[in-house]
Design a protein around this motif. Structure first.
Motif, PDB file in Angstrom:
ATOM      1  N   GLN A 170       0.849  -1.188   0.000  1.00  0.00           N
ATOM      2  CA  GLN A 170       0.000   0.000   0.000  1.00  0.00           C
ATOM      3  C   GLN A 170       0.882   1.234   0.000  1.00  0.00           C
ATOM      4  O   GLN A 170       1.899   1.281   0.691  1.00  0.00           O
ATOM      5  N   GLY A 171       0.475   2.224  -0.789  1.00  0.00           N
ATOM      6  CA  GLY A 171       1.226   3.462  -0.805  1.00  0.00           C
ATOM      7  C   GLY A 171       0.519   4.550  -1.568  1.00  0.00           C
ATOM      8  O   GLY A 171      -0.643   4.408  -1.962  1.00  0.00           O
ATOM      9  N   LYS A 172       1.254   5.626  -1.788  1.00  0.00           N
ATOM     10  CA  LYS A 172       0.698   6.776  -2.490  1.00  0.00           C
ATOM     11  C   LYS A 172       1.810   7.472  -3.266  1.00  0.00           C
ATOM     12  O   LYS A 172       2.949   7.550  -2.814  1.00  0.00           O
ATOM     13  N   THR A 173       1.452   7.966  -4.438  1.00  0.00           N
ATOM     14  CA  THR A 173       2.348   8.754  -5.266  1.00  0.00           C
ATOM     15  C   THR A 173       1.522   9.853  -5.923  1.00  0.00           C
ATOM     16  O   THR A 173       0.369  10.068  -5.558  1.00  0.00           O
ATOM     17  N   LEU A 174       2.092  10.529  -6.882  1.00  0.00           N
ATOM     18  CA  LEU A 174       1.346  11.585  -7.579  1.00  0.00           C
ATOM     19  C   LEU A 174       0.282  10.979  -8.482  1.00  0.00           C
ATOM     20  O   LEU A 174       0.513   9.941  -9.108  1.00  0.00           O
ATOM     21  N   PRO A 175      -0.890  11.603  -8.556  1.00  0.00           N
ATOM     22  CA  PRO A 175      -1.894  11.134  -9.508  1.00  0.00           C
ATOM     23  C   PRO A 175      -1.318  11.147 -10.924  1.00  0.00           C
ATOM     24  O   PRO A 175      -0.583  12.057 -11.299  1.00  0.00           O
ATOM     25  N   GLY A 176      -1.599  10.106 -11.684  1.00  0.00           N
ATOM     26  CA  GLY A 176      -1.118  10.013 -13.058  1.00  0.00           C
ATOM     27  C   GLY A 176       0.231   9.338 -13.202  1.00  0.00           C
ATOM     28  O   GLY A 176       0.660   9.033 -14.315  1.00  0.00           O
ATOM     29  N   ALA A 177       0.920   9.072 -12.099  1.00  0.00           N
ATOM     30  CA  ALA A 177       2.219   8.396 -12.171  1.00  0.00           C
ATOM     31  C   ALA A 177       1.986   6.902 -12.408  1.00  0.00           C
ATOM     32  O   ALA A 177       0.982   6.338 -11.991  1.00  0.00           O
ATOM     33  N   THR A 178       2.925   6.257 -13.091  1.00  0.00           N
ATOM     34  CA  THR A 178       2.881   4.824 -13.312  1.00  0.00           C
ATOM     35  C   THR A 178       3.583   4.134 -12.151  1.00  0.00           C
ATOM     36  O   THR A 178       4.726   4.446 -11.842  1.00  0.00           O
ATOM     37  N   VAL A 179       2.910   3.192 -11.506  1.00  0.00           N
ATOM     38  CA  VAL A 179       3.468   2.453 -10.375  1.00  0.00           C
ATOM     39  C   VAL A 179       3.800   1.045 -10.835  1.00  0.00           C
ATOM     40  O   VAL A 179       3.003   0.398 -11.515  1.00  0.00           O
ATOM     41  N   LYS A 180       4.994   0.582 -10.454  1.00  0.00           N
ATOM     42  CA  LYS A 180       5.380  -0.800 -10.725  1.00  0.00           C
ATOM     43  C   LYS A 180       5.774  -1.454  -9.412  1.00  0.00           C
ATOM     44  O   LYS A 180       6.455  -0.844  -8.588  1.00  0.00           O
ATOM     45  N   ILE A 181       5.333  -2.685  -9.238  1.00  0.00           N
ATOM     46  CA  ILE A 181       5.711  -3.496  -8.086  1.00  0.00           C
ATOM     47  C   ILE A 181       6.426  -4.719  -8.628  1.00  0.00           C
ATOM     48  O   ILE A 181       5.839  -5.498  -9.386  1.00  0.00           O
TER      49      ILE A 181
ATOM     50  N   ASP B  56      -6.428   9.585  -6.882  1.00  0.00           N
ATOM     51  CA  ASP B  56      -5.718  10.413  -5.902  1.00  0.00           C
ATOM     52  C   ASP B  56      -4.264   9.966  -5.696  1.00  0.00           C
ATOM     53  O   ASP B  56      -3.565  10.494  -4.845  1.00  0.00           O
ATOM     54  N   GLY B  57      -3.811   8.980  -6.472  1.00  0.00           N
ATOM     55  CA  GLY B  57      -2.422   8.530  -6.402  1.00  0.00           C
ATOM     56  C   GLY B  57      -2.198   7.331  -5.496  1.00  0.00           C
ATOM     57  O   GLY B  57      -1.107   6.778  -5.458  1.00  0.00           O
ATOM     58  N   ARG B  58      -3.240   6.903  -4.751  1.00  0.00           N
ATOM     59  CA  ARG B  58      -3.076   5.739  -3.883  1.00  0.00           C
ATOM     60  C   ARG B  58      -2.991   4.467  -4.722  1.00  0.00           C
ATOM     61  O   ARG B  58      -3.588   4.375  -5.787  1.00  0.00           O
ATOM     62  N   PHE B  59      -2.245   3.479  -4.225  1.00  0.00           N
ATOM     63  CA  PHE B  59      -2.165   2.188  -4.896  1.00  0.00           C
ATOM     64  C   PHE B  59      -2.101   1.081  -3.854  1.00  0.00           C
ATOM     65  O   PHE B  59      -1.694   1.299  -2.715  1.00  0.00           O
ATOM     66  N   HIS B  60      -2.547  -0.106  -4.238  1.00  0.00           N
ATOM     67  CA  HIS B  60      -2.457  -1.277  -3.374  1.00  0.00           C
ATOM     68  C   HIS B  60      -2.469  -2.525  -4.238  1.00  0.00           C
ATOM     69  O   HIS B  60      -3.044  -2.543  -5.328  1.00  0.00           O
ATOM     70  N   HIS B  61      -1.795  -3.551  -3.736  1.00  0.00           N
ATOM     71  CA  HIS B  61      -1.726  -4.818  -4.459  1.00  0.00           C
ATOM     72  C   HIS B  61      -1.391  -5.922  -3.475  1.00  0.00           C
ATOM     73  O   HIS B  61      -0.554  -5.748  -2.591  1.00  0.00           O
TER      74      HIS B  61
END
Length: 122
Positions: A51-62, A72-77
């Motif tokens: 779980q985390g947060k970054t800028l809206p529109g950013a691409t997140v890779k795990i 809002d930039g939040r992500f979870h997996h």
């Protein structure tokens, strides 16, 4: 120098400054806040919620796989882990920026004992 030339130079300087700030924001790597997991976590669970947060529109890779972030930039997996030491790499990147990377090591217990202990990390 006349007042007209000074005014023109000031306007040009303001435009260059304005454009410079926007270019800097465009290419600056996005921040990442990783709420979980914490560094060095020891658990017997076979899976863990990232779980985390970054800028809206950013691409997140795990661990190299892209995952969608919310508006809002939040992500979870939910990530399935193996016994021993698991390294989790979370990165965020804007379209024209470098990536911001956070690395965490998670220890999975085998039969109630820690299979390996590693210190340090990011």
């Amino acid at each position: 120098m006349t007042i007209g030339r000074i005014a023109t130079l000031l306007i040009i300087a303001a435009i260059v400054g304005y454009v410079g700030v926007h270019i800097t924001n465009l290419v600056a790597p996005p921040p990442i806040e990783l709420a979980s997991p914490s560094q060095g976590l020891t658990t017997s669970n076979k899976s863990i919620e990232i779980q985390g947060k970054t800028l809206p529109g950013a691409t997140v890779k795990i661990n190299g796989s892209p995952f969608p972030a919310l508006k809002d930039g939040r992500f979870h997996h939910l990530l399935v882990l193996s016994h021993g030491v698991n390294t989790i790499v979370v990165s965020a990147k804007k379209r024209y920026s470098k990536s911001t990377v956070i690395e965490r090591q998670i220890f999975i217990l085998e039969g109630g004992k820690i299979s390996q202990i590693i210190t340090g990390g990011i």
